[in-house]
Design an enzyme around this catalytic site. Sequence first.
Site, mmCIF file in Angstrom:
data_model
loop_
_atom_site.group_PDB
_atom_site.id
_atom_site.type_symbol
_atom_site.label_atom_id
_atom_site.label_comp_id
_atom_site.label_asym_id
_atom_site.label_seq_id
_atom_site.Cartn_x
_atom_site.Cartn_y
_atom_site.Cartn_z
ATOM 1 N N ALA A 66 0.860 -1.178 0.000
ATOM 2 C CA ALA A 66 0.000 0.000 0.000
ATOM 3 C C ALA A 66 0.901 1.234 0.000
ATOM 4 C CB ALA A 66 -0.873 -0.012 1.250
ATOM 5 N N GLY A 105 0.521 -5.227 0.638
ATOM 6 C CA GLY A 105 -0.660 -5.249 -0.228
ATOM 7 C C GLY A 105 -0.358 -5.812 -1.603
ATOM 8 N N GLU A 108 -0.642 -9.436 -1.149
ATOM 9 C CA GLU A 108 -2.068 -9.743 -0.923
ATOM 10 C C GLU A 108 -2.830 -9.722 -2.253
ATOM 11 O OE1 GLU A 108 -3.126 -8.249 3.485
ATOM 12 O OE2 GLU A 108 -2.226 -6.709 2.203
ATOM 13 N N GLU A 128 4.320 -5.776 6.914
ATOM 14 C CA GLU A 128 3.502 -4.803 7.647
ATOM 15 C C GLU A 128 3.882 -4.712 9.132
ATOM 16 O OE1 GLU A 128 0.880 -6.028 4.143
ATOM 17 O OE2 GLU A 128 2.440 -6.894 5.389
HETATM 18 N N1 T1G Z 1 4.639 3.438 0.087
HETATM 19 C C1 T1G Z 1 5.141 4.652 -0.225
HETATM 20 N N2 T1G Z 1 6.456 4.890 -0.545
HETATM 21 C C2 T1G Z 1 7.258 3.836 -0.551
HETATM 22 C C3 T1G Z 1 6.812 2.528 -0.235
HETATM 23 C C4 T1G Z 1 5.424 2.352 0.087
HETATM 24 N N3 T1G Z 1 4.913 1.150 0.373
HETATM 25 N N4 T1G Z 1 7.867 1.698 -0.322
HETATM 26 C C5 T1G Z 1 8.925 2.448 -0.689
HETATM 27 N N5 T1G Z 1 8.573 3.728 -0.827
HETATM 28 C C6 T1G Z 1 9.443 4.841 -1.235
HETATM 29 C C7 T1G Z 1 10.568 5.108 -0.235
HETATM 30 O O1 T1G Z 1 10.169 5.976 0.759
HETATM 31 C C8 T1G Z 1 11.625 5.735 -1.139
HETATM 32 O O2 T1G Z 1 11.270 7.076 -1.339
HETATM 33 C C9 T1G Z 1 11.452 4.998 -2.457
HETATM 34 O O3 T1G Z 1 10.127 4.452 -2.419
HETATM 35 C C10 T1G Z 1 12.409 3.876 -2.647
HETATM 36 O O4 T1G Z 1 12.368 3.046 -1.498
HETATM 37 C C11 T1G Z 1 -2.811 -3.392 2.858
HETATM 38 C C12 T1G Z 1 -1.373 -1.873 4.604
HETATM 39 C C13 T1G Z 1 10.290 -1.971 -1.685
HETATM 40 C C14 T1G Z 1 12.100 -3.201 -0.573
HETATM 41 O O5 T1G Z 1 6.333 -2.179 3.950
HETATM 42 O O6 T1G Z 1 10.535 -2.317 2.012
HETATM 43 O O7 T1G Z 1 0.759 -2.927 2.176
HETATM 44 O O8 T1G Z 1 13.192 8.151 -0.213
HETATM 45 O O9 T1G Z 1 14.701 3.591 -0.718
HETATM 46 O O10 T1G Z 1 15.989 0.099 -0.796
HETATM 47 O O11 T1G Z 1 -1.727 -5.045 4.034
HETATM 48 O O12 T1G Z 1 11.148 0.327 -0.081
HETATM 49 O O13 T1G Z 1 13.215 7.817 -2.672
HETATM 50 O O14 T1G Z 1 11.611 9.449 -1.599
HETATM 51 O O15 T1G Z 1 13.360 1.723 0.365
HETATM 52 O O16 T1G Z 1 15.197 -0.437 -3.144
HETATM 53 C C15 T1G Z 1 3.856 -2.817 3.050
HETATM 54 C C16 T1G Z 1 8.085 -0.969 2.073
HETATM 55 C C17 T1G Z 1 3.096 -1.533 3.095
HETATM 56 C C18 T1G Z 1 7.379 -2.234 1.835
HETATM 57 C C19 T1G Z 1 12.594 -1.160 -1.921
HETATM 58 N N6 T1G Z 1 5.024 -2.653 2.235
HETATM 59 N N7 T1G Z 1 9.152 -0.733 1.141
HETATM 60 O O17 T1G Z 1 13.726 -0.911 -1.176
HETATM 61 O O18 T1G Z 1 14.241 1.481 -1.975
HETATM 62 S S1 T1G Z 1 1.709 -1.672 4.171
HETATM 63 C C20 T1G Z 1 6.200 -2.341 2.777
HETATM 64 C C21 T1G Z 1 10.321 -1.412 1.225
HETATM 65 C C22 T1G Z 1 0.575 -2.601 3.290
HETATM 66 C C23 T1G Z 1 -1.484 -3.913 3.272
HETATM 67 C C24 T1G Z 1 -0.656 -2.989 4.059
HETATM 68 C C25 T1G Z 1 11.404 -0.980 0.302
HETATM 69 C C26 T1G Z 1 11.545 -1.847 -0.973
HETATM 70 P P1 T1G Z 1 12.370 8.170 -1.458
HETATM 71 P P2 T1G Z 1 13.720 2.471 -0.843
HETATM 72 P P3 T1G Z 1 14.900 0.041 -1.788
#
Ligand code: T1G
Length: 693
Positions: A66, A105, A108, A128
């Site tokens: 998400a 998500g 999912e 999450e």
């Molecule tokens: N939402 C918004 N921005 C995100 C994002 C996300 N989910 N993931 C990454 N970014 C932005 C991050 O801030 C950065 O921005 C840029 O993307 C690159 O990320 C319904 C509710 C995917 C493994 O927890 O683990 O789904 O600093 O520097 O090292 O059940 O990002 O460049 O401006 O980390 O290559 C669950 C989170 C959400 C995954 C890539 N998902 N992301 O790593 O790049 S909750 C997560 C990561 C959800 C559902 C629920 C990592 C990555 P900027 P980065 P990276």
Amino acid sequence: MTEAGQIVTLERVGAIGVLTVNNPPVNALSHGVRSGLKAGLDAAGADQAISGLVLICAGRTFVAGADITEFGKPMKEPGLAAIIETIENSSKPVIAAIHGTALGGGLELALACHYRVAVPDARCGLPEVKLGILPGAGGTQRLPRVVGLALALDMITSGDPIGAKQARETGLVDEVIAGDLKTGAIAFAEKVVRVREMSDKLKVPDPDFFKNYKSTLAKRRRGLEAPQACVDAVEAAATLPFDQGLKRERELFTRLLGGEQSKAQRYFFFAEREANKIPDVPGDTAVKTIRKAAVIGAGTMGGGIAMNFANVGIPVTVVEATQAALDRGLGVVRRNYEISASRGGMAAEDIDKRMALIKGTTDYGAIADTDLVIEAVFEDMALKKEIFAKLDGIAKPDAVLATNTSTLDVNAIAAATKRPESVIGLHFFSPANVMRLLEIVRGAKTSKPVVASSMALAKTIRKVPVLVGVCDGFVGNRMLAQRGREAERLLIEGALPHQVDKVLTDFGFPMGPFAMGDLAGLDVGWRVRQARGTKAPIADALYEAGRLGQKTSAGYYHYEPGSRAPLPDPDVERIIIEVSKQLGVARKPIPEAEILERLVYPMINEGAKILEERMALRASDIDVIWVYGYGWPIYRGGPMHYADSIGLKKIAERLSEYADRFNEPALKPAALLQQLAREGRGFADWQASAKAA
Ligand code: T1G
Ligand code: NAD
């Protein structure tokens, strides 16, 4: 329906519809993506020429979850649940084609698809819990049915992804596509003729399974709410009908999302990423690749630092003053690897491979061709200057020269060379092969390429870099010193070590200041005080009584042979009471709430001074330092985030009271703290306006 710039497009390849998401950088499920998916799915559903659908992403990864930036804002429809329902109820098979990371998500969404294919280096996970929440779109209900209870619980409570191979073996993925993913996915889609009911591998081993799992987890993930709720959600999957399980998941998700812990952990997610950005060092600054490294000194720190390079395959030469010191130091390194292998942290056969990458010598000439030299000898300015002057004559012109000093002036060390632009502080934390934080200390003359190379190196050796300025104790130790002074004062006034430590372990730290002092060794602090001409009556009394901490099985606590468990010691109580008497202090009990304030507020105050002096770029950087370097509980975000949650007005008022009560100028609220308190703002507001400026 294929229009450039659209973040979700639908095309038809033969009888297969291909739905492509293109929302850089990580295809997060923003409102735009959700709307595009809904429209695409409906269009494909209505298109008679389409018999199957491939869901694929452009860019570097499948949907990584998400859009976290949308959390806390009113949710705009369509929600993810609506899209998942559309997919699950589709009469045409939907195949998720996964590359990069299918996370949260994103996984999912893929779990709602009837089939999943992936490239060999793809990873799938539900992280999450690392954001203080749990999978809120069916992940806790569908994943256990696909991969079974044990793996699903481990994936959901740890938040760690699994690779394509394990995903294939456990049925999460139906096929691993070695070639072009899109082509392979379309071919797979052409093979499948019908949708597939969700498999159901849910078997509960025994009635106490979930209870036992939760109690084990509570020890490993102390203080965190989300891991416990994850188990509750998966238990619902195992004990309730599917729809009721989904409902239970949603209740738990909503509760966590609204909680302080998730707010702190989401803040920390972005704080960690912000820490990588150095405003005046552009992204295209030249970065030096470190192919060969060297470490001077194989003591407590030198050995651990060398292991970081061997662990990622970079050859490293360790230079010691004597052969005996070298043999002792490398012996400790081998033992650390043996302990790690005995605990399953690495394969036994890798011990020799890593040791082969670590060369020992007493000849400085042997490091003339290394790209980076890290000095980790005694904390003595004259010795460090002598060594840097020597390195100046030996190291190749473009080598990075770094010092691991924890307190000394990096500019003065750099001035001992003719190339101060190549000198930087790389401040590792003990044990250096374990602690993830790396304070990168930028000297007045350190060049931007050396800064950029050091930030990049940190990633290479799996450290979390935070850039700081040259000041006494840099950021972490400087704030720690404030806590240490107040901790000593609390003992003199009436508290005992275990009472003070309990307040911080209850707060979420792995240990309190006195157990930590015993771990580091009371001689380290005594030597620093001697060098500065300062006193700590109780710590000095313990040192003079030969109580150096764990290494002498006696410090602030007593330690049974072979045990690291801190046991209150009546001898220490006697020493403390005697010191209070000598200082004419009438001891009295101190409430826990006050103990917490007096340990934490002075740190926050020092954090404000550090920001005033620009010794840290952001308040959130300070939080990254404390979480990764000093065990600040991540679910409290860090000292500066915590301060905002308390309110700076209260903190400034309390500090003023303590400053007057103890006549301690260091406790006077910092100018920035007073200003923000007056303006009713927090450090996050200050940071946002500084960023916008
Ligand atoms: N939402 C918004 N921005 C995100 C994002 C996300 N989910 N993931 C990454 N970014 C932005 C991050 O801030 C950065 O921005 C840029 O993307 C690159 O990320 C319904 C509710 C995917 C493994 O927890 O683990 O789904 O600093 O520097 O090292 O059940 O990002 O460049 O401006 O980390 O290559 C669950 C989170 C959400 C995954 C890539 N998902 N992301 O790593 O790049 S909750 C997560 C990561 C959800 C559902 C629920 C990592 C990555 P900027 P980065 P990276
Ligand atoms: P240590 O006493 O354990 O090791 C220092 C090593 O340097 C010894 O093995 C010694 O033989 C060697 N040495 C001395 N002179 C030398 C020379 N001329 N050439 C080569 N080797 C020489 O000290 P330590 O705890 O590893 O600390 C090293 C540095 O790291 C210090 O600057 C310290 O402040 C800093 N530091 C220590 C910690 C910690 O927790 N111990 C944490 C962060 C930073």
